[in-house]
Write an enzyme that holds these catalytic residues in place. Structure first.
Site, PDB file in Angstrom:
ATOM      1  N   ARG A 126       0.771  -1.037  -0.054  1.00 56.10           N
ATOM      2  CA  ARG A 126       0.044  -0.004  -0.081  1.00 56.10           C
ATOM      3  C   ARG A 126       0.902   1.255  -0.289  1.00 56.10           C
ATOM      4  NH1 ARG A 126      -5.648  -1.499   2.712  1.00 56.10           N
ATOM      5  NH2 ARG A 126      -6.181  -2.586   0.537  1.00 56.10           N
ATOM      6  N   TYR A 232      -3.911  -0.876   7.202  1.00 53.10           N
ATOM      7  CA  TYR A 232      -4.540  -1.622   7.516  1.00 53.10           C
ATOM      8  C   TYR A 232      -4.677  -1.655   9.265  1.00 53.10           C
ATOM      9  CZ  TYR A 232      -4.058  -4.150   3.116  1.00 53.10           C
ATOM     10  OH  TYR A 232      -3.768  -4.574   1.671  1.00 53.10           O
TER      11      TYR A 232
HETATM   12  P1  NAD Z   1      -9.637  -3.854   5.233  1.00 50.98           P
HETATM   13  O1  NAD Z   1     -10.431  -4.288   3.935  1.00 50.98           O
HETATM   14  O2  NAD Z   1      -8.268  -4.298   5.338  1.00 50.98           O
HETATM   15  O3  NAD Z   1     -10.440  -3.923   6.352  1.00 50.98           O
HETATM   16  C1  NAD Z   1     -11.945  -2.914   6.232  1.00 50.98           C
HETATM   17  C2  NAD Z   1     -11.948  -2.136   7.558  1.00 50.98           C
HETATM   18  O4  NAD Z   1     -12.129  -2.985   8.494  1.00 50.98           O
HETATM   19  C3  NAD Z   1     -10.611  -1.130   7.780  1.00 50.98           C
HETATM   20  O5  NAD Z   1     -10.865   0.236   7.760  1.00 50.98           O
HETATM   21  C4  NAD Z   1     -10.293  -1.748   9.147  1.00 50.98           C
HETATM   22  O6  NAD Z   1      -9.877  -0.628   9.965  1.00 50.98           O
HETATM   23  C5  NAD Z   1     -11.681  -2.008   9.638  1.00 50.98           C
HETATM   24  N1  NAD Z   1     -11.760  -3.015  10.774  1.00 50.98           N
HETATM   25  C6  NAD Z   1     -10.918  -4.024  11.085  1.00 50.98           C
HETATM   26  N2  NAD Z   1     -11.284  -4.638  12.346  1.00 50.98           N
HETATM   27  C7  NAD Z   1     -12.144  -4.013  12.689  1.00 50.98           C
HETATM   28  C8  NAD Z   1     -13.089  -3.998  14.109  1.00 50.98           C
HETATM   29  N3  NAD Z   1     -12.937  -4.711  14.980  1.00 50.98           N
HETATM   30  N4  NAD Z   1     -14.241  -3.083  14.018  1.00 50.98           N
HETATM   31  C9  NAD Z   1     -14.434  -2.265  13.256  1.00 50.98           C
HETATM   32  N5  NAD Z   1     -13.716  -1.959  11.999  1.00 50.98           N
HETATM   33  C10 NAD Z   1     -12.450  -2.750  11.699  1.00 50.98           C
HETATM   34  O7  NAD Z   1      -9.244  -2.363   4.465  1.00 50.98           O
HETATM   35  P2  NAD Z   1      -9.170  -1.624   3.175  1.00 50.98           P
HETATM   36  O8  NAD Z   1     -10.672  -1.237   2.692  1.00 50.98           O
HETATM   37  O9  NAD Z   1      -8.353  -2.478   2.161  1.00 50.98           O
HETATM   38  O10 NAD Z   1      -8.141  -0.240   3.438  1.00 50.98           O
HETATM   39  C11 NAD Z   1      -7.892   0.202   4.653  1.00 50.98           C
HETATM   40  C12 NAD Z   1      -7.113   1.765   4.431  1.00 50.98           C
HETATM   41  O11 NAD Z   1      -6.110   1.605   3.746  1.00 50.98           O
HETATM   42  C13 NAD Z   1      -8.032   2.610   3.886  1.00 50.98           C
HETATM   43  O12 NAD Z   1      -7.708   3.866   4.690  1.00 50.98           O
HETATM   44  C14 NAD Z   1      -7.597   2.966   2.627  1.00 50.98           C
HETATM   45  O13 NAD Z   1      -7.726   4.165   1.901  1.00 50.98           O
HETATM   46  C15 NAD Z   1      -6.049   2.490   2.644  1.00 50.98           C
HETATM   47  N6  NAD Z   1      -5.575   1.982   1.341  1.00 50.98           N
HETATM   48  C16 NAD Z   1      -4.301   2.837   0.968  1.00 50.98           C
HETATM   49  C17 NAD Z   1      -3.655   2.271  -0.457  1.00 50.98           C
HETATM   50  C18 NAD Z   1      -2.494   2.753  -0.712  1.00 50.98           C
HETATM   51  O14 NAD Z   1      -1.989   3.738  -0.152  1.00 50.98           O
HETATM   52  N7  NAD Z   1      -2.054   2.443  -1.956  1.00 50.98           N
HETATM   53  C19 NAD Z   1      -4.433   1.336  -1.040  1.00 50.98           C
HETATM   54  C20 NAD Z   1      -5.625   0.803  -0.460  1.00 50.98           C
HETATM   55  C21 NAD Z   1      -6.088   1.242   0.531  1.00 50.98           C
END
Ligand code: NAD
Length: 378
Positions: A126, A232
């Site tokens: 990421r 994450y």
């Molecule tokens: P993910 O699919 O791994 O998880 C989904 C969400 O579930 C996350 O926001 C996580 O914090 C939340 N979560 C985990 N445990 C939990 C709990 N017990 N209760 C409530 N929520 C919980 O996450 P994702 O959608 O892949 O992305 C997470 C972050 O990464 C985002 O902020 C996204 O913008 C960022 N991101 C950055 C890049 C990059 O920079 N290249 C790429 C993709 C995503």
């Protein structure tokens, strides 16, 4: 330099790794593109569309013969990869640690034995440079959108408030749990449909994102959550989990729709909604568990089914991006194209992953007949 695109064979998989648009762009880079017959059918793309883009269309053996790069959505059955060139790249979501016939270590070993260089696109780091290659983001975004539509389809009431001559219909209350890529899109979609939306996450950075989309943040205030690393989340403490359960219990009984998207990399999905909490919801309410294939956020969610629990419909569709196969394929195939383009070596006339590159090190599973990924061999 030949790029092969395979027809997906996993049950329920309708996406395709190359579209006519990306085939055309690969050809413009100097590649020859061969597409397995019927590869685009699930995404409403005809063989003739690939041919019109300049690709050849044929049986799997013909497509694989002499291919330097093999593209897929999911990892292909190793037994079907006959006659591949040693050192050919296999680029797909290879599910390297997954159990069952769709992925897992046994398949990675088989790719190594076949002499392939297997590159797991879901392990893309990421980092800013890799954003346009990130299949998890592109597919999660569509999943978040589709989860809301799936909820609306199961719900026997309307989403927006409507004032009619026959009386007022009240707005649906939607609660989104897990505000990553899918959760943000779910919030935005539910808002567009006119719902009253609230949302929660363990990462504090999401609070502002929730508010900026016009939704209400619902957060545990007494115990620190988990900021995790690389965007994450990590696992939360038992104290946090207790506080979160109390908060959810108080909130969920007043909700009509709950959409859960919470994931923790490398671990089963956190359990966020218990059967007892479902029982407090009004009959006819709908819960969509987007994490159902990773162990599920909701007790009683069944992969591939809509389960009825205490009058609440618990939706557990598998492979949600595949339910929007055309757009999911368009974005997935562009992620693969962006990856190949970023590493295209003009002199070699093919993509080359430089030694020590952060992206290559993260996604490379096998090379020279060996499993080389640090995440698999350590
Ligand atoms: P993910 O699919 O791994 O998880 C989904 C969400 O579930 C996350 O926001 C996580 O914090 C939340 N979560 C985990 N445990 C939990 C709990 N017990 N209760 C409530 N929520 C919980 O996450 P994702 O959608 O892949 O992305 C997470 C972050 O990464 C985002 O902020 C996204 O913008 C960022 N991101 C950055 C890049 C990059 O920079 N290249 C790429 C993709 C995503």
């Amino acid at each position: 330099m030949k790029v092969a695109a395979l027809r997906e064979t996993a049950a329920g998989e309708r996406r395709v790794a190359v579209t006519p648009e990306t085939a055309r762009k690969l050809i413009a880079l100097g590649a020859e593109v061969a597409v397995e017959a019927g590869a685009g059918a699930g995404a409403s793309i005809a063989d003739a569309d690939y041919a019109a883009a300049g690709a050849s269309v044929g049986a799997r053996v013909e497509v694989l013969a002499g291919a330097d790069v093999i593209l897929g959505v999911q990892g292909p059955d190793p037994a079907s990869l006959v006659g591949t060139k040693p050192g050919a790249w296999l680029v797909a979501a290879l599910n390297p640690t997954g159990a069952g016939e769709k992925g897992g270590r046994a398949r990675v070993d088989a790719y190594a034995t076949a002499g392939l260089e297997a590159l797991a696109m879901e392990w893309m780091p990421r980092i800013t440079r890799a954003q346009s290659m990130d299949i998890l983001s592109s597919q999660s975004n569509l999943s978040g959108y589709k989860a809301v539509l799936d909820a609306a389809a199961e719900y026997d009431r309307a989403f927006p408030m409507m004032m009619t001559a026959a009386g007022t219909v009240s707005a649906a209350r939607v609660f989104v749990m897990g505000v990553g890529v899918a959760g943000l899109q779910a919030i935005a979609t539910a808002r567009r449909l006119g719902a009253q939306v609230s949302a929660t996450d363990v990462r504090s950075a999401t609070r502002e994102q929730i508010m900026s989309l016009g939704a209400k943040p619902v957060f545990v205030e007494t115990v620190a959550g988990s900021e995790g690393a690389g965007g994450y989340a990590g696992e939360t403490s038992p104290e946090y989990q207790r506080a979160q359960a109390e908060l959810v219990s108080a909130h969920i009984s007043k909700q009509d729709i709950v959409i859960t998207t919470a994931l923790i990399p490398g671990r089963p999905a956190p359990k966020l909604v218990t059967d007892a909490q479902l029982a407090t919801m009004r009959p006819g309410s709908v819960v969509v568990d987007l994490a159902v294939e990773q162990g599920g956020n909701v007790e009683g969610a069944v992969p591939g089914e809509v389960a009825l629990r205490h009058g609440v419909r618990v939706v557990g569709h598998r492979n949600v991006p595949s339910r929007l196969a055309a757009d999911a394929s368009a974005l997935f195939s562009r992620n693969l194209l962006n990856f190949l383009t970023a590493f295209w070596d003009k002199e070699a006339g093919r993509p080359v992953l430089p030694e020590g590159d952060e992206i290559g090190d993260a996604i490379r599973l096998t090379r020279g007949g060996q499993v080389v990924s640090a995440r698999l061999v350590s």
